[in-house]
Design a protein around this motif. Structure first.
Motif, PDB file in Angstrom:
ATOM      1  N   LYS A 243      -0.403  -6.412   7.922  1.00 35.21           N
ATOM      2  CA  LYS A 243      -0.649  -7.814   7.702  1.00 35.21           C
ATOM      3  C   LYS A 243      -0.122  -8.302   6.334  1.00 35.21           C
ATOM      4  O   LYS A 243       0.062  -9.381   6.193  1.00 35.21           O
ATOM      5  CB  LYS A 243      -2.077  -8.074   7.720  1.00 35.21           C
ATOM      6  CG  LYS A 243      -2.802  -7.895   6.578  1.00 35.21           C
ATOM      7  CD  LYS A 243      -4.386  -8.632   6.568  1.00 35.21           C
ATOM      8  CE  LYS A 243      -5.097  -8.171   5.411  1.00 35.21           C
ATOM      9  NZ  LYS A 243      -6.325  -8.557   5.554  1.00 35.21           N
TER      10      LYS A 243
ATOM     11  N   THR B 157       5.137   4.154   6.164  1.00 37.07           N
ATOM     12  CA  THR B 157       5.241   5.690   5.855  1.00 37.07           C
ATOM     13  C   THR B 157       4.913   6.737   6.934  1.00 37.07           C
ATOM     14  O   THR B 157       5.775   7.393   7.391  1.00 37.07           O
ATOM     15  CB  THR B 157       4.446   6.028   4.694  1.00 37.07           C
ATOM     16  OG1 THR B 157       3.338   5.432   4.841  1.00 37.07           O
ATOM     17  CG2 THR B 157       5.051   5.418   3.328  1.00 37.07           C
ATOM     18  N   ILE B 158       3.862   6.678   7.757  1.00 30.74           N
ATOM     19  CA  ILE B 158       3.500   7.430   8.714  1.00 30.74           C
ATOM     20  C   ILE B 158       4.346   7.397   9.925  1.00 30.74           C
ATOM     21  O   ILE B 158       5.018   8.456  10.519  1.00 30.74           O
ATOM     22  CB  ILE B 158       1.872   7.246   9.080  1.00 30.74           C
ATOM     23  CG1 ILE B 158       0.977   7.436   8.222  1.00 30.74           C
ATOM     24  CG2 ILE B 158       1.759   7.914  10.426  1.00 30.74           C
ATOM     25  CD1 ILE B 158      -0.522   6.982   8.458  1.00 30.74           C
TER      26      ILE B 158
ATOM     27  N   PHE C 182       0.834  -1.248  -0.127  1.00 33.44           N
ATOM     28  CA  PHE C 182       0.086   0.093   0.100  1.00 33.44           C
ATOM     29  C   PHE C 182       0.834   1.418   0.095  1.00 33.44           C
ATOM     30  O   PHE C 182       1.791   1.340   0.829  1.00 33.44           O
ATOM     31  CB  PHE C 182      -0.912   0.095   1.430  1.00 33.44           C
ATOM     32  CG  PHE C 182      -1.901   1.109   1.404  1.00 33.44           C
ATOM     33  CD1 PHE C 182      -3.189   1.161   0.661  1.00 33.44           C
ATOM     34  CD2 PHE C 182      -1.539   2.308   1.789  1.00 33.44           C
ATOM     35  CE1 PHE C 182      -3.997   2.128   0.558  1.00 33.44           C
ATOM     36  CE2 PHE C 182      -2.373   3.400   1.734  1.00 33.44           C
ATOM     37  CZ  PHE C 182      -3.556   3.575   1.015  1.00 33.44           C
TER      38      PHE C 182
ATOM     39  N   CYS D 299       0.243  -0.483   9.118  1.00 33.96           N
ATOM     40  CA  CYS D 299       1.468   0.687   8.719  1.00 33.96           C
ATOM     41  C   CYS D 299       1.749   0.470   7.206  1.00 33.96           C
ATOM     42  O   CYS D 299       2.472   1.652   6.808  1.00 33.96           O
ATOM     43  CB  CYS D 299       2.502   0.484   9.552  1.00 33.96           C
ATOM     44  SG  CYS D 299       3.565  -1.091   9.200  1.00 33.96           S
TER      45      CYS D 299
END
Ligand SMILES: C[S@@+](CC[C@H](N)C(=O)[O-])C[C@H]1O[C@@H](n2cnc3c(N)ncnc32)[C@H](O)[C@@H]1O
Length: 504
Positions: free
Chosen positions: A385, A362-363, A326, A358
């Motif tokens: 996951k 990135t965050i 993602f 997560c």
């Protein structure tokens, strides 16, 4: 309140949003870059695929999204116009589906940008009202003294006076479905809403410059090599989708073709042709998805040409992104979203930050780097996951100068991890969570509260599930202080939100 990002994308994507024609992730509001030498590094890794998504709208905005019958950007696999001139291409439906006027010639048929005809200033006001209507009753019921901030749009906020230019070219992930045409033709474009009929799209105004052309060229390459497109209704053929991700602050791009089976005639030639479409392409991957349904990605992925991932930058951090991990779609707004989340964390030196759901890290990594720069180094734990995301997150920690003692990432179910952490009394100062549209789980939220973090920062792409989850946190001793909507997907009803909660 975070300011609008002062960073500008390089070259062609900069400044005022480009004047081109017209994505996703969130909830319903109502509930060129420069040229560079091609990478010559070879890779052949395998990656697991993203998970299926429930609707075509998730296809492009969310990993492993779906496509069928989808609307485009916000929606689905987007696609391109036919690659050859065969007169029969989509002939019966094209005329019916075509819009005659408006900001985008295929706006109605595609359906991905349903709000494209509404002035951007009004779109932001509508989103603001929807968020007020959704969250205000909970705030009052719980007796919270919480502020709902103005929706952060692209270049302006809800309620700002004056004209607001309509955002364009903000979507750095794009996709196309393929369908067979006559005489071996390969059609590309967007699925018309609710159908497997392709709406040809020579260009798309919300996508990054050049993205649509690259996707259209995939169809042409398949035609030249005689690789048949997949017929979703007859369930025959090979080539189903192509997914393109482009760098915002880098001149790199990654092209993933999705095929119905592993064996594809002339696959090496195809990979070579695809790598030559645009010098920004550093990775060509194949994902295999033979399952019925509208999920774009299947479980198996292999790199056909180039590097195993591409790179991009956000908030001064460098991120490697592999084909199925993602990574946010609208990078300009992602920086605003992340900045708001980091401000909400209010990290102190030595804090332990748990970044749940997560993705590629990135965050948490942006927050950890930010804290380190301010002389307040923290310890980061990330949970996700998708093993491909975790592999990227570990590499991303390294790329950003964080060692294993400073950042660790675990590939597992977030709820299971939180339960174990609560049972073993793990020390956590701040929890950040950014779950998929379905939201988190009562077990996750209860365990998060048991850990007793000073703050919880909840980033959501679906405020309708977030409002449910905030109530659970409210009953577990947390109070909402601030909620900020962020417009990640202009011209759609979707809104993302950042909620900051403190222990009562
Ligand atoms: C909205 S994305 C957020 C990713 C990341 N925070 C970012 O901003 O790029 C949600 C992430 O949650 C992951 N995910 C979904 N269900 C999960 C679960 N039960 N446990 C852990 N991660 C999950 C998905 O794979 C996806 O990477």
């Amino acid at each position: 309140m975070a300011q609008q990002s002062s960073h500008r994308p390089r070259s062609v994507r900069g400044g005022k949003p480009a004047r081109r024609g017209k994505d996703h992730r969130g909830t319903s509001a109502s509930a060129g870059g420069g040229r560079r030498a091609k990478s010559s590094s070879a890779g052949s890794g395998r990656r697991s695929a993203g998970s299926p998504a429930s609707s075509a709208r998730q296809a492009v905005g969310r990993p492993g999204g779906a496509a069928s019958g989808a609307a485009h950007p916000a929606g689905a696999a987007s696609g391109a116009g036919r690659s050859d001139g065969a007169a029969s291409n989509a002939a019966p439906s094209r005329r019916k589906l075509k819009d005659s006027a408006g900001p985008c010639p295929i706006m109605r048929a595609c359906g991905g940008c349903a709000w494209l005809g509404i002035p951007y200033r009004k779109q932001l006001v509508r989103k603001q009202e929807a968020m007020e209507n959704l969250f205000r009753p909970l705030i009052e019921r719980m007796g919270w003294d919480a502020v709902i901030e103005a929706t952060c749009g692209m270049g302006s906020k809800a309620g700002d006076p004056g004209k607001t230019p309509a955002p364009r070219a903000f979507r750095y992930k794009a996709a196309t479905p393929f369908a067979p045409g006559p005489a071996g033709a390969v059609r590309s474009g967007f699925f018309a809403r609710g159908t497997h009929t392709i709406v040809p799209a020579p260009s798309c105004t919300v996508e990054a410059p050049g993205a649509r052309n690259i996707l259209n060229e995939v169809a042409r390459a398949a035609e030249r090599l005689g690789i048949p497109a997949y017929d979703e209704d007859a369930r025959q053929g090979v080539l189903r989708y192509a997914v393109l991700r482009m760098g915002w602050r880098t001149d790199e791009a990654m092209l993933t073709i999705v095929t119905a089976r592993r064996e594809v005639p002339h696959i090496e030639d195809l990979a070579h042709e695809l790598s030559s479409i645009d010098p920004r392409i550093v990775c060509v991957a194949q994902n295999i998805n033979g399952r019925e349904g509208n999920a774009i990605l299947g479980r198996e992925t292999r790199v056909l040409w180039g590097a195993p991932h591409m790179k991009d930058e956000l908030l001064g951090c460098t991120f490697a992104i592999s084909p199925t991990a993602f990574y946010q779609t609208n990078p300009q707004q992602t920086e605003i979203l992340y900045r708001l989340a980091i401000e909400g964390m209010a990290l102190e030196a030595g804090d332990v930050l748990l970044d749940a759901y997560c993705g590629s890290g990135t965050i948490g990594l942006c927050a950890a780097r930010d804290a380190a720069r301010a002389g307040k180094a923290i310890k980061l734990i990330g949970v996700e996951k998708n093993p491909a995301g975790i592999a990227d997150a570990r590499l991303n920690a390294e790329l950003n100068g964080l060692g294993p003692d400073e950042a660790s990432f675990i590939a597992t179910d977030a709820t299971e991890f939180l339960r174990d952490a609560a049972r073993s009394g793990t020390h956590v100062d701040v929890v950040a969570l950014d779950p998929p549209r379905a939201g988190s789980t009562p077990a996750f939220l209860t365990a998060a509260a048991e850990l007793g973090p000073r703050r919880i920062v909840y980033i959501s792409c679906n405020p309708a599930t977030q409002v449910r989850d905030l109530e659970i946190l409210g009953h577990q001793g947390y109070r909402l202080c601030r909620l900020t909507p962020v417009d990640m997907f202009p011209h759609t009803e979707h809104t993302e939100t950042v909620a900051v909660l403190e222990r009562s």
